[in-house]
Design a protein around this motif. Sequence first.
Motif, short mmCIF file in Angstrom:
data_model
loop_
_atom_site.label_atom_id
_atom_site.label_comp_id
_atom_site.label_asym_id
_atom_site.label_seq_id
_atom_site.Cartn_x
_atom_site.Cartn_y
_atom_site.Cartn_z
N MET A 104 0.82 -1.29 0.01
CA MET A 104 0.22 -0.10 0.09
C MET A 104 0.88 1.01 0.18
O MET A 104 0.59 2.25 -0.55
CB MET A 104 -0.90 0.08 1.22
N LYS A 105 2.16 0.92 0.59
CA LYS A 105 2.98 2.43 0.66
C LYS A 105 3.59 2.75 -0.71
O LYS A 105 3.71 3.79 -1.03
CB LYS A 105 4.04 1.91 1.68
N GLU A 106 3.74 1.64 -1.42
CA GLU A 106 4.10 1.93 -2.76
C GLU A 106 3.05 2.72 -3.67
O GLU A 106 3.34 3.26 -4.50
CB GLU A 106 4.58 0.82 -3.79
N LEU A 107 2.00 1.99 -3.70
CA LEU A 107 0.60 2.44 -4.32
C LEU A 107 0.57 3.84 -3.90
O LEU A 107 0.35 4.79 -4.71
CB LEU A 107 -0.61 1.70 -3.87
N VAL A 108 0.56 4.43 -2.62
CA VAL A 108 0.47 5.88 -2.22
C VAL A 108 1.54 6.65 -2.90
O VAL A 108 1.53 7.88 -3.34
CB VAL A 108 0.20 6.00 -0.73
N ALA A 109 2.77 5.95 -3.01
CA ALA A 109 4.00 6.83 -3.33
C ALA A 109 3.94 7.14 -4.89
O ALA A 109 4.12 8.34 -5.23
CB ALA A 109 5.11 6.16 -2.98
N ARG A 110 3.41 6.23 -5.57
CA ARG A 110 3.07 6.42 -7.03
C ARG A 110 1.92 7.40 -7.18
O ARG A 110 1.94 8.26 -8.05
CB ARG A 110 2.76 5.20 -7.68
N MET A 111 0.92 7.23 -6.35
CA MET A 111 -0.36 8.24 -6.44
C MET A 111 0.04 9.47 -6.31
O MET A 111 -0.17 10.60 -6.95
CB MET A 111 -1.51 7.82 -5.58
N VAL A 112 0.91 9.82 -5.10
CA VAL A 112 1.39 11.12 -4.89
C VAL A 112 2.19 11.69 -5.87
O VAL A 112 2.27 12.86 -6.17
CB VAL A 112 2.18 11.09 -3.43
N ALA A 113 3.16 10.83 -6.39
CA ALA A 113 4.07 11.44 -7.57
C ALA A 113 3.16 11.76 -8.84
O ALA A 113 3.23 13.04 -9.47
CB ALA A 113 5.01 10.28 -7.98
N GLN A 114 2.14 11.01 -9.14
CA GLN A 114 1.11 11.30 -10.28
C GLN A 114 0.47 12.57 -10.12
O GLN A 114 0.19 13.52 -10.67
CB GLN A 114 0.30 10.20 -10.47
N LEU A 115 -0.16 12.76 -8.91
CA LEU A 115 -1.03 13.82 -8.27
C LEU A 115 -0.04 15.18 -8.51
O LEU A 115 -0.76 16.07 -8.96
CB LEU A 115 -1.64 13.44 -7.19
N ARG A 116 1.13 15.18 -7.81
CA ARG A 116 1.93 16.03 -7.89
C ARG A 116 2.29 16.91 -9.16
O ARG A 116 2.19 18.11 -9.41
CB ARG A 116 3.17 15.69 -7.18
N ARG A 117 2.52 15.86 -10.03
CA ARG A 117 3.07 16.36 -11.54
C ARG A 117 1.70 16.82 -12.21
O ARG A 117 1.64 17.81 -12.92
CB ARG A 117 3.34 14.88 -12.13
#
Length: 239
Positions: A104-117
Amino acid sequence: MNILLIEDETVIGDMIAMYLTDEGYTVKRVYNGFAGLAALDSFHPDMALIDYVLPDINGIEVCKEIRKYSFMPIIMVSMNTEVSNRVEALLAGADDYLCKPFSMKELVARMVAQLRRYHQVQHHEPVVSQEMANEFIRIDHEFRTIKVNGKEVEMTFSEFEIMKLLSNAPGRVFSREELITYLRGDTTMVNERSIDVHVTKLRNKIEKDPKNPQFIKTVWGIGYKYVLTKDEHKTLKKK
């Protein structure tokens, strides 16, 4: 942030929904593709998480339909680790592809990166409408549109961002690593093949002869650059 979760597997779907809710996201969970598409207007998601295999239409078709109306980040999840499936998802407009099982931590990390961009692009566009123009291609940064020979072509979020980055610095060579960082953020694991896929699809949309590209050139062993031909000119247009 509103997250649309299209996942028919009960256990993993419940797990993702619970974890994201605990992280402060508002999650709309649906169990098939048609329900996911129906939720777009009422829920107004900021991001979609889509399972590759769904009971009605597959995640690829859902992704293609979403891309007709929205540039929001899309992450596809799947049990399938085949490169061909990853490529298919990227070509359909997905911004990332995550193989099950995942943390779940990896999923959230990828989500944060995509949303930030995504939100950096959405909220930091210049007030002035910048337009790169030539006789063949016209790029409008404010309205995020690209026209080829006067006809608007559909672009995924990643395709438009690559085109904008390259065309804003004609002649400069961007490495695949730079393009990955620009699109995804440095916290997301993405291989160089995904960049090549985006560029290939982009060329198919803007080049007269994609196999002999005029505008987006490959610099072997490094990356890509945008080339201004002798007949081109750039304009800066204020609206």
